[in-house]
Design an enzyme around this catalytic site. Structure first.
Site, PDB file in Angstrom:
ATOM      1  N   GLU A  77       0.826  -1.208   0.000  1.00 32.57           N
ATOM      2  CA  GLU A  77       0.000   0.000   0.000  1.00 32.57           C
ATOM      3  C   GLU A  77       0.863   1.263   0.000  1.00 32.57           C
ATOM      4  O   GLU A  77       0.568   2.206  -0.721  1.00 32.57           O
ATOM      5  CB  GLU A  77      -0.906  -0.031   1.243  1.00 32.57           C
ATOM      6  CG  GLU A  77      -1.891   1.106   1.339  1.00 32.57           C
ATOM      7  CD  GLU A  77      -3.009   1.009   0.308  1.00 32.57           C
ATOM      8  OE1 GLU A  77      -3.508  -0.109   0.119  1.00 32.57           O
ATOM      9  OE2 GLU A  77      -3.350   2.035  -0.306  1.00 32.57           O
ATOM     10  N   ASP A  78       1.917   1.253   0.786  1.00 33.12           N
ATOM     11  CA  ASP A  78       2.636   2.505   1.053  1.00 33.12           C
ATOM     12  C   ASP A  78       4.002   2.647   0.402  1.00 33.12           C
ATOM     13  O   ASP A  78       4.625   3.697   0.512  1.00 33.12           O
ATOM     14  CB  ASP A  78       2.826   2.672   2.575  1.00 33.12           C
ATOM     15  CG  ASP A  78       1.504   2.878   3.284  1.00 33.12           C
ATOM     16  OD1 ASP A  78       0.519   3.159   2.593  1.00 33.12           O
ATOM     17  OD2 ASP A  78       1.468   2.757   4.517  1.00 33.12           O
TER      18      ASP A  78
END
Ligand code: MN
Length: 736
Positions: A90-91
């Site tokens: 996600e990051d």
């Protein structure tokens, strides 16, 4: 900006924390490969470098703390590695493929699941949506470790919530109460649920929190002294009785007090369980011995003894509960359970989530094992209603949870298609639907939606629904809307059909259509009691007049001509048509493949029943039971009536898959009732399509939908059901 000194300090802290984690996991999983965790930690450290949390700490603190929570509930190394990696996809630039290559398919699959759920915006102002969102989350996950990581993730985020801006705090806290805490509760994870609730409470309802907090603080000191006193007495008595047991006590959690105040409209002082003492024994036998001992020591409050050992709660919680009154008149609750039960009450599903050492079996096998476990756990649940609703969510997700591009949840039946979705959004959107984008990609209209799909409907003005759509949709709303549209527009079709029929007839008799004037049409229409030529065509299309009859009036010369052989099928009404039964109720008329025959939904006749057909407006022949109220009440004109009969079954053995029949059973709400019924049904070799139970005042109403071969079969079954003790009545519900 953190100073250099502060950075060093947090780094040291982190390294120590990681060492503790390794030590902890090594202790409860001595045979696992800890290198996987070490590698995941270093990998996470490398890719999260430079990122910080809202608190200013290095980002890595978060996955590390999540992993520590997972270690506390003693999860396996795969889950802990996945916990350390959970935010990477996600990051950061790391892809799921890289994780799979580095850490294997299982870890990658779990991280993918966590990422997928993370993309869903659970923020919602609508209370009603919360239940759907919870179900969706469970329905989307095929490995329970994904949920456990999400819970650990949320727990750490809640522990550090004060660092976020105020409006974000409220949204996250609310979501925690509505989505995450109930899921933890469902999975029996009492400890995590309690912490999540108490962390969220002050943000969600600061005023109530303040009140409860003050009420408890005012009583805390005396309460603790009182509990210590009771604990002392108990320890002494247990020793005397030679029972090995631990004693602990607690003051009720703030959020739990808050809920009770709201639900029962009582004050803190009216609660029997504000103060509770827990005895944790070595055996079930000892639990009951301790219960007796306690009732000898203190006076029990009538009606407050609950045996959750014999009758576990749906989330498998087990304990004996009793409320007693101490010498000074203060009430308190006693909870008695074994160490195993205690473990289960605190950690729930995680307590059962143990993998075999060595190579882990295929993912599907794990899932099956988990399902089997749930079935086993739920078997003893007393309330059949609760049992079924739980079972439905866990095992047969009958619903899919999808999203509009704006994030609104749309709940649809299983196997629903974009057409269902379109009609849920708006009737006009449904009618004009020509395609759909699911998760950004175009899909065919027959695409079966899955939970978590983001659906965008493509419309085209002027586009219309088609009859084929009835086979595509699963929701009754879409079905109704399509049918309604078809009915309204069916006159136009009837006109078209009428025109074609008369043209065909004219060709047969070599009557030039161009020779028939508008005046002739108008006259014939008038003669037949119809307004305009269009009505005349529609009447032919509906089957009210045959093309032959009308043509004879339009071109009287043809009436004298020798009439060609008219095959019986061409005569409307009055003759025998054979109805074939068959799987999924598909019925056709012999020699009339173009005529659609279906079982009327108002009475759903089954083989063996006396039936009668009605030619409907454009929908084919509806077959009703002769006793159907709609037939009896003469809702249909008699000239639409058509004789029908059951055809021979398709299959050799006289079976053709059965017809769905709905029964309602009225009976006592006693344990074993449902089991006895389902045993009888399966003895008759009948397939159960659906079963739902409601209970009230120790009476149960059970709706069952079954596949029944014929009337005799049904009568035999109903007779059997009526003989079950406690069954008061069995009724067939005509409309399913
Ligand atoms: Mn996270």
């Amino acid at each position: 900006m953190a100073t250099f000194r502060q950075q060093i300090a947090t780094n040291v802290l982190r390294v120590t924390r990681f060492r503790d984690l390794m030590k902890q996991v090594g202790a409860y999983r001595p045979n696992d490969d800890l290198d996987l965790i070490k590698k995941a930690y270093e990998f996470s450290l490398r890719y999260h470098t430079g990122q910080t949390r809202a608190s200013g700490e290095p980002y890595l603190v978060h996955p590390l703390e999540v992993a520590c929570v997972l270690a506390e509930i003693k999860l396996d190394t795969i889950a802990i590695a996945a916990g350390l990696l959970h935010d990477l996809v996600e990051d950061t630039s790391v892809t799921i493929e890289v994780i799979q290559k580095e850490f294997g398919e299982q870890v990658a699959h779990i991280v993918e699941g966590v990422t997928k759920i993370g993309k869903i915006d659970f923020h919602t102002r609508e209370e009603r949506q919360a239940e759907n969102l919870r179900k969706m989350m469970l329905a989307m996950v095929d490995d329970i470790r994904v949920i456990l990581i999400k819970l650990a993730d949320r727990l750490h985020n809640m522990r550090t919530l004060q660092h976020l801006p105020e409006e974000r705090r409220l949204a996250i806290a609310r979501e925690t109460l509505e989505i995450y805490a109930p899921i933890a509760h469902r999975l029996g994870m009492g400890k995590i649920r309690g912490e999540l609730e108490d962390l969220a409470f002050p943000y969600v309802d600061p005023i109530a929190y303040q009140q409860v907090h003050e009420a408890v603080e005012a009583r805390r000191k005396s309460g603790e002294q009182f509990l210590a006193h009771i604990e002392g007495i108990l320890r002494e008595k247990l020793k005397e009785a030679g029972i090995q047991a631990r004693v602990e006590s607690r003051i009720k959690r703030l959020y739990s007090i808050h809920l009770k105040i709201q639900r029962q409209r009582i004050t803190v002082d009216q609660m029997y369980d504000l103060l509770a003492v827990r005895v944790i024994t070595q055996s079930v036998q000892d639990c009951y011995a301790v219960l007796g001992m306690i009732h000898n020591l203190w006076r029990p409050v009538p009606g407050r003894i609950k045996d959750h050992i014999a009758m576990p709660r749906p989330n498998l919680y087990q304990s004996l509960h009793t409320s007693v009154i101490a010498e000074n008149g203060s009430p308190f609750e006693m909870q008695i359970r074994t160490e195993d039960m205690h473990h289960m009450a605190e950690e729930g599903i995680a307590a059962h989530w143990k993998y075999k050492d060595g190579p882990v079996s295929a993912r599907d096998e794990q899932r099956l094992a988990w399902l089997r476990q749930v079935v086993e756990w739920q078997r003893d649940v007393s309330d059949p209603n609760e049992f079924l609703s739980t079972l439905k969510i866990d095992l047969y997700p009958e619903e899919v949870y999808t999203f509009t591009p704006k994030g609104k949840v749309v709940v649809l039946p299983r196997d629903a298609t974009p057409v269902d979705f379109a009609y849920t959004v708006h009737t006009e959107v449904g009618h004009a639907c020509v395609g759909a984008k699911v998760n950004g990609r175009m899909v065919p209209l027959r695409y079966k939606l899955k939970s978590g799909d983001i659906v965008e409907i493509v419309t085209q003005t002027g586009h219309n629904p088609s009859r084929d759509w009835l086979a595509l949709v699963r929701s009754s709303r879409a079905r109704q809307k399509i049918k309604h549209w078809l009915n309204v527009h069916q006159r136009e079709r009837a006109i078209e059909i009428g025109r074609k029929l008369i043209e065909k007839e004219a060709r047969k008799y070599r009557v030039p259509m161009k020779g028939i004037s508008d005046q002739q049409y108008q006259k014939v229409a008038g003669d037949l009691g119809l307004g305009r030529p269009d009505d005349l065509m529609a009447a032919i299309g509906y089957g009210k007049f045959s093309a032959r009859q009308v043509l004879a009036r339009l071109a009287p010369a043809t009436a004298a001509e020798p009439t060609p052989e008219v095959t019986p099928e061409e005569k409307p009404g009055g003759l025998l048509r054979r109805v074939f039964g068959g799987e999924s109720g598909a019925i056709t008329v012999k020699g009339h493949d173009d005529l659609l025959v279906y079982r009327a939904r108002c009475c759903n006749p089954i083989r063996g029943e006396d039936i009668v057909g009605y030619v409907t407006r454009g929908k084919g022949v509806a077959v009703h039971a002769r006793g159907c109220p709609n037939v009896v009440n003469l809702m249909y004109e008699s000239d639409r009536r058509i004789d029908v009969e059951w055809a021979r079954p398709r299959k050799e053995d006289g079976q053709d898959g059965g017809f769905p029949v709905k029964l309602t059973v009225f009976c006592d709400d006693r344990s074993g009732m449902l089991k006895q019924m389902t045993a009888l049904i399966s003895d008759e070799d009948i397939n159960i399509r659906n079963i739902e139970a409601r209970t009230a005042n120790s009476q149960a109403t059970i709706d069952i939908v079954l596949d029944i071969e014929n009337l005799k079969h049904l009568e035999r079954l109903v007779g059997g059901l009526r003989k079950i003790p406690g069954v008061h009545d069995v009724q067939r519900v005509q409309k399913i």
